[in-house]
Design an enzyme around this catalytic site. Sequence first.
Site, PDB file in Angstrom:
ATOM      1  N   ASP A 147      -8.384  -3.283  14.102  1.00 55.53           N
ATOM      2  CA  ASP A 147      -9.951  -3.645  13.130  1.00 55.53           C
ATOM      3  C   ASP A 147     -10.004  -5.129  12.828  1.00 55.53           C
ATOM      4  O   ASP A 147     -11.052  -4.768  12.443  1.00 55.53           O
ATOM      5  CB  ASP A 147     -10.947  -2.091  12.857  1.00 55.53           C
ATOM      6  CG  ASP A 147      -9.612  -1.806  11.677  1.00 55.53           C
ATOM      7  OD1 ASP A 147      -9.028  -2.239  11.347  1.00 55.53           O
ATOM      8  OD2 ASP A 147     -10.178  -0.294  10.955  1.00 55.53           O
TER       9      ASP A 147
ATOM     10  N   GLU B  39     -10.102  -1.532   5.385  1.00 53.99           N
ATOM     11  CA  GLU B  39     -10.787  -1.364   6.183  1.00 53.99           C
ATOM     12  C   GLU B  39     -11.690  -2.324   5.787  1.00 53.99           C
ATOM     13  O   GLU B  39     -12.444  -2.738   5.695  1.00 53.99           O
ATOM     14  CB  GLU B  39     -10.752   0.059   6.384  1.00 53.99           C
ATOM     15  CG  GLU B  39      -9.851   1.315   6.102  1.00 53.99           C
ATOM     16  CD  GLU B  39      -9.168   1.278   7.754  1.00 53.99           C
ATOM     17  OE1 GLU B  39      -9.160   0.385   8.092  1.00 53.99           O
ATOM     18  OE2 GLU B  39      -8.170   2.169   7.851  1.00 53.99           O
TER      19      GLU B  39
ATOM     20  N   HIS C 290      -8.704  -4.722   9.546  1.00 55.92           N
ATOM     21  CA  HIS C 290      -7.797  -4.691   8.755  1.00 55.92           C
ATOM     22  C   HIS C 290      -6.591  -5.462   7.989  1.00 55.92           C
ATOM     23  O   HIS C 290      -5.673  -6.040   8.877  1.00 55.92           O
ATOM     24  CB  HIS C 290      -7.836  -2.855   7.752  1.00 55.92           C
ATOM     25  CG  HIS C 290      -6.634  -2.750   8.872  1.00 55.92           C
ATOM     26  ND1 HIS C 290      -6.815  -1.531   9.999  1.00 55.92           N
ATOM     27  CD2 HIS C 290      -5.373  -2.237   8.568  1.00 55.92           C
ATOM     28  CE1 HIS C 290      -6.208  -1.232  10.122  1.00 55.92           C
ATOM     29  NE2 HIS C 290      -4.653  -1.264   9.002  1.00 55.92           N
TER      30      HIS C 290
ATOM     31  N   ASP D 257       0.794  -1.391   0.319  1.00 52.56           N
ATOM     32  CA  ASP D 257       0.378   0.068  -0.323  1.00 52.56           C
ATOM     33  C   ASP D 257       0.813   1.582  -0.573  1.00 52.56           C
ATOM     34  O   ASP D 257       2.045   1.216  -0.184  1.00 52.56           O
ATOM     35  CB  ASP D 257      -0.636  -0.110   1.141  1.00 52.56           C
ATOM     36  CG  ASP D 257      -0.478  -0.426   2.098  1.00 52.56           C
ATOM     37  OD1 ASP D 257       1.088  -0.266   2.408  1.00 52.56           O
ATOM     38  OD2 ASP D 257      -0.909  -1.273   3.319  1.00 52.56           O
TER      39      ASP D 257
END
Length: 260
Positions: free
Chosen positions: A136, A143, A138, A67
Amino acid sequence: MEVVIVPDATAGGELIAEAIATLVRRKPDALLGVATGSTPLPIYEALAAKVRAGAVDASRARICQLDEYVGLPAGHPESYRSVVLREVVEPLGLSEDSFMGPDGSAEDVQAACEAYDRALSEAGGVDLQLLGIGTDGHIGFNEPCSSLASRTRIKTLTQQTREDNARFFDSPEEVPHHVITQGIGTILEARHLVLLATGEGKADAVAHAVEGPVAALIPASALQLHPHATVVVDEAAAAKLKLADYFRATYAAKPDWQGI
């Protein structure tokens, strides 16, 4: 999915570095997908030590990004290109020619996303993709509620992710709001996925990803769909796993020739 529980981050880094070294010995020009952040640093340190010791020749290996932030100026020290060059490419003695990543400063970001997705395919695909996991759930910057079939694209970061990454910047306000990330569908095309998670802060996310249902709410749960996915966790990150004893037993009984 294979789950390997190790004593600590150092042991996890050594285990994964040896798996990468084994791959590179078998396929010298392997395309290695790398992740950023503090979690994978023990992997890169252990792999660089192997290169310095002559235990593996990584001179023909290729490196690709998972990324990239959108909007950071070229050469910004916290752009993921700069981080990967600093933490992976240079310590392994590679040149920038061995490196590929998306252009986060492109005028047409969507075109840059599509171009990177094509480039990965044209390079023969990723042989081994390293992953971390967010608190979370991801992976990359996919996300919660990202499509499990998603391709490389622009994503808006959650406030939690921006807060988690603020430690790398001078102030929280400097953390970009957008990133380019390989999509979950893109990630799943790699031949081997290796996720490293350390620390008690990742325990809930790991448990949901490994033992919970496959769901877009926990993007890392998509690894359950992959034919060769390895999750390496330290004792703290494994604390919420119901099947921890089973994972320890199966790994202890695993034949050496299987590797990870």
